[in-house]
Motif scaffolding. Structure first.
Motif, PDB file in Angstrom:
ATOM      1  N   THR A  68      16.451  13.238  -7.607  1.00  0.00           N
ATOM      2  CA  THR A  68      16.965  13.082  -6.244  1.00  0.00           C
ATOM      3  C   THR A  68      18.411  12.598  -6.227  1.00  0.00           C
ATOM      4  O   THR A  68      19.034  12.534  -5.177  1.00  0.00           O
ATOM      5  N   GLY A  69      18.915  12.223  -7.403  1.00  0.00           N
ATOM      6  CA  GLY A  69      20.276  11.685  -7.465  1.00  0.00           C
ATOM      7  C   GLY A  69      20.330  10.210  -7.122  1.00  0.00           C
ATOM      8  O   GLY A  69      21.390   9.611  -7.070  1.00  0.00           O
ATOM      9  N   LYS A  70      19.150   9.636  -6.900  1.00  0.00           N
ATOM     10  CA  LYS A  70      19.089   8.215  -6.533  1.00  0.00           C
ATOM     11  C   LYS A  70      18.318   7.462  -7.613  1.00  0.00           C
ATOM     12  O   LYS A  70      17.296   7.936  -8.091  1.00  0.00           O
ATOM     13  N   SER A  71      18.823   6.295  -7.995  1.00  0.00           N
ATOM     14  CA  SER A  71      18.067   5.485  -8.948  1.00  0.00           C
ATOM     15  C   SER A  71      17.009   4.716  -8.163  1.00  0.00           C
ATOM     16  O   SER A  71      17.308   4.127  -7.116  1.00  0.00           O
ATOM     17  N   VAL A  72      15.769   4.774  -8.648  1.00  0.00           N
ATOM     18  CA  VAL A  72      14.636   4.214  -7.923  1.00  0.00           C
ATOM     19  C   VAL A  72      14.120   2.970  -8.643  1.00  0.00           C
ATOM     20  O   VAL A  72      13.851   3.000  -9.843  1.00  0.00           O
ATOM     21  N   ARG A  73      13.992   1.877  -7.882  1.00  0.00           N
ATOM     22  CA  ARG A  73      13.463   0.629  -8.444  1.00  0.00           C
ATOM     23  C   ARG A  73      11.948   0.614  -8.222  1.00  0.00           C
ATOM     24  O   ARG A  73      11.483   0.695  -7.088  1.00  0.00           O
ATOM     25  N   ASN A 109      12.055  -7.511  -0.975  1.00  0.00           N
ATOM     26  CA  ASN A 109      11.812  -6.072  -0.828  1.00  0.00           C
ATOM     27  C   ASN A 109      12.781  -5.238  -1.672  1.00  0.00           C
ATOM     28  O   ASN A 109      13.158  -4.134  -1.283  1.00  0.00           O
ATOM     29  N   GLU A 110      13.171  -5.777  -2.819  1.00  0.00           N
ATOM     30  CA  GLU A 110      14.161  -5.085  -3.653  1.00  0.00           C
ATOM     31  C   GLU A 110      13.527  -4.032  -4.559  1.00  0.00           C
ATOM     32  O   GLU A 110      13.734  -4.013  -5.775  1.00  0.00           O
ATOM     33  N   PHE A 111      12.698  -3.168  -3.976  1.00  0.00           N
ATOM     34  CA  PHE A 111      12.044  -2.088  -4.724  1.00  0.00           C
ATOM     35  C   PHE A 111      11.897  -0.882  -3.812  1.00  0.00           C
ATOM     36  O   PHE A 111      11.848  -1.012  -2.588  1.00  0.00           O
ATOM     37  N   ASP A 112      11.860   0.311  -4.434  1.00  0.00           N
ATOM     38  CA  ASP A 112      11.821   1.563  -3.655  1.00  0.00           C
ATOM     39  C   ASP A 112      10.500   2.309  -3.802  1.00  0.00           C
ATOM     40  O   ASP A 112      10.244   3.282  -3.098  1.00  0.00           O
ATOM     41  N   ALA A 113       9.676   1.916  -4.778  1.00  0.00           N
ATOM     42  CA  ALA A 113       8.386   2.572  -5.013  1.00  0.00           C
ATOM     43  C   ALA A 113       7.425   1.534  -5.572  1.00  0.00           C
ATOM     44  O   ALA A 113       7.836   0.615  -6.286  1.00  0.00           O
ATOM     45  N   VAL A 114       6.143   1.678  -5.223  1.00  0.00           N
ATOM     46  CA  VAL A 114       5.124   0.729  -5.689  1.00  0.00           C
ATOM     47  C   VAL A 114       3.979   1.504  -6.333  1.00  0.00           C
ATOM     48  O   VAL A 114       3.463   2.462  -5.764  1.00  0.00           O
ATOM     49  N   VAL A 115       3.599   1.072  -7.535  1.00  0.00           N
ATOM     50  CA  VAL A 115       2.479   1.657  -8.277  1.00  0.00           C
ATOM     51  C   VAL A 115       1.460   0.538  -8.501  1.00  0.00           C
ATOM     52  O   VAL A 115       1.844  -0.621  -8.700  1.00  0.00           O
ATOM     53  N   ALA A 116       0.177   0.878  -8.456  1.00  0.00           N
ATOM     54  CA  ALA A 116      -0.858  -0.137  -8.700  1.00  0.00           C
ATOM     55  C   ALA A 116      -2.027   0.478  -9.458  1.00  0.00           C
ATOM     56  O   ALA A 116      -2.354   1.660  -9.268  1.00  0.00           O
ATOM     57  N   THR A 117      -2.638  -0.310 -10.323  1.00  0.00           N
ATOM     58  CA  THR A 117      -3.887   0.131 -10.949  1.00  0.00           C
ATOM     59  C   THR A 117      -4.999  -0.059  -9.918  1.00  0.00           C
ATOM     60  O   THR A 117      -4.893  -0.912  -9.029  1.00  0.00           O
ATOM     61  N   LEU A 131       4.058  -3.109   3.406  1.00  0.00           N
ATOM     62  CA  LEU A 131       4.356  -1.878   2.671  1.00  0.00           C
ATOM     63  C   LEU A 131       4.104  -0.616   3.496  1.00  0.00           C
ATOM     64  O   LEU A 131       4.812   0.381   3.345  1.00  0.00           O
ATOM     65  N   GLY A 132       3.079  -0.669   4.366  1.00  0.00           N
ATOM     66  CA  GLY A 132       2.712   0.513   5.160  1.00  0.00           C
ATOM     67  C   GLY A 132       3.854   1.097   5.974  1.00  0.00           C
ATOM     68  O   GLY A 132       4.181   2.281   5.838  1.00  0.00           O
ATOM     69  N   PRO A 133       4.513   0.277   6.819  1.00  0.00           N
ATOM     70  CA  PRO A 133       5.616   0.809   7.634  1.00  0.00           C
ATOM     71  C   PRO A 133       6.782   1.366   6.813  1.00  0.00           C
ATOM     72  O   PRO A 133       7.522   2.222   7.284  1.00  0.00           O
ATOM     73  N   ARG A 134       6.951   0.883   5.584  1.00  0.00           N
ATOM     74  CA  ARG A 134       8.023   1.391   4.721  1.00  0.00           C
ATOM     75  C   ARG A 134       7.584   2.617   3.905  1.00  0.00           C
ATOM     76  O   ARG A 134       8.367   3.155   3.130  1.00  0.00           O
ATOM     77  N   GLY A 135       6.332   3.032   4.075  1.00  0.00           N
ATOM     78  CA  GLY A 135       5.823   4.186   3.324  1.00  0.00           C
ATOM     79  C   GLY A 135       5.651   3.891   1.851  1.00  0.00           C
ATOM     80  O   GLY A 135       5.689   4.800   1.022  1.00  0.00           O
ATOM     81  N   LEU A 136       5.426   2.609   1.507  1.00  0.00           N
ATOM     82  CA  LEU A 136       5.364   2.209   0.097  1.00  0.00           C
ATOM     83  C   LEU A 136       3.957   1.849  -0.381  1.00  0.00           C
ATOM     84  O   LEU A 136       3.783   1.476  -1.536  1.00  0.00           O
ATOM     85  N   MET A 137       2.964   1.961   0.496  1.00  0.00           N
ATOM     86  CA  MET A 137       1.604   1.585   0.088  1.00  0.00           C
ATOM     87  C   MET A 137       1.111   2.555  -0.992  1.00  0.00           C
ATOM     88  O   MET A 137       1.142   3.772  -0.798  1.00  0.00           O
ATOM     89  N   PRO A 138       0.685   2.050  -2.159  1.00  0.00           N
ATOM     90  CA  PRO A 138       0.177   2.944  -3.203  1.00  0.00           C
ATOM     91  C   PRO A 138      -0.979   3.788  -2.693  1.00  0.00           C
ATOM     92  O   PRO A 138      -1.798   3.316  -1.895  1.00  0.00           O
ATOM     93  N   ASN A 139      -1.032   5.030  -3.156  1.00  0.00           N
ATOM     94  CA  ASN A 139      -2.026   5.976  -2.655  1.00  0.00           C
ATOM     95  C   ASN A 139      -2.449   6.919  -3.786  1.00  0.00           C
ATOM     96  O   ASN A 139      -1.585   7.466  -4.470  1.00  0.00           O
ATOM     97  N   PRO A 140      -3.757   7.139  -3.973  1.00  0.00           N
ATOM     98  CA  PRO A 140      -4.202   8.030  -5.059  1.00  0.00           C
ATOM     99  C   PRO A 140      -3.644   9.455  -4.940  1.00  0.00           C
ATOM    100  O   PRO A 140      -3.304  10.081  -5.946  1.00  0.00           O
ATOM    101  N   LYS A 141      -3.520   9.964  -3.690  1.00  0.00           N
ATOM    102  CA  LYS A 141      -3.014  11.330  -3.500  1.00  0.00           C
ATOM    103  C   LYS A 141      -1.576  11.477  -3.971  1.00  0.00           C
ATOM    104  O   LYS A 141      -1.140  12.553  -4.362  1.00  0.00           O
TER     105      LYS A 141
END
Length: 231
Positions: A68-73, A109-117, A131-141
């Motif tokens: 995307t040309g963007k560095s993602v935290r 909130n210094e992160f752009d993506a969230v992953v969870a086991t 996280l929900g309003p920012r579209g960052l809630m981890p999701n299996p899909k």
């Protein structure tokens, strides 16, 4: 809405009523990106889906070949050896329950993506309102709830993007930067459209992709000929 001189000048360089072939649209959008910073090029895809019905919800993720040309935290919630795996794969932040108050109470909130086991989702679920309003809630899909945290981190860092319907059944996603070559933007756009075409709900009646436009951050959008990019 009053538009700036640059925006008005960009609109004058092409016919807004014409639906262009993808290659022509990409070339025009690059010309329209005249800001002093490297603008993001976004695709806006209006669908015929009704997101109020669960079976017509579209949500998924795809790795763009040129990123995307963007560095993602990336922040990873995990336990034990999975924390080490995530860190080794390039995660910027790793941790568990101790991060909850930092995010919830201190506004970190210094992160752009969230992953969870999966075993951490009971904990992460408490952050739904943040996280929900920012579209960052981890999701299996989207591949962000997984035991393979290393793969998830590597893909996000490589240019994985998530796509989903908004409340008006439109998908908004970045396909790169104005500094990308036309070929790179075309590759990224085609990869995105292949994924979205495959995600067509089987229950949908009528036209799936109604319109597509590409636009830089600060400039006008260019309409695409839907027939040239839909299956």
């Amino acid at each position: 809405m009053k538009r700036g001189k640059k925006y008005v000048a960009a609109v004058a360089t092409y016919d807004k009523s014409v639906a262009y072939d993808p290659a022509e649209a990409i070339a025009q959008v690059k010309k329209n990106a005249t800001a002093k910073f490297d603008e993001t090029i976004e695709a806006h895809i209006r669908t015929g889906c009704d997101g109020r019905h669960a079976e017509q919800q579209i949500r998924g993720a795809v790795v763009l070949p040129h990123g995307t040309g963007k560095s993602v935290r990336v922040l990873v919630f995990a336990k034990g050896t999975k924390l080490d795996e995530a860190q080794a794969a390039g995660a910027d932040f790793v941790g568990g329950e101790e991060l909850i108050p930092k995010i919830q109470n201190e506004g970190w909130n210094e992160f752009d993506a969230v992953v969870a086991t999966p075993d951490m989702m009971g904990v992460v679920g408490r952050l739904g309102r943040v996280l929900g309003p920012r579209g960052l809630m981890p999701n299996p899909k989207a591949g962000t709830v997984t035991m393979d945290v290393a793969k998830a981190v590597e893909e996000i860092k490589a240019g994985k993007i998530e796509y989903r319907l908004d409340k008006t059944n439109i998908i908004h996603v970045p396909i790169g930067k104005a500094s990308f070559s036309e070929e790179q933007l075309a590759d990224n756009f085609q990869t995105l459209m292949d994924a979205i075409n495959k995600a067509k709900p089987s229950s949908l009646k009528g036209q799936y992709i109604k319109s597509i436009s590409l636009a830089p951050t600060m400039g006008p959008g260019v309409k695409l000929n839907v027939a040239k990019v839909s299956n």
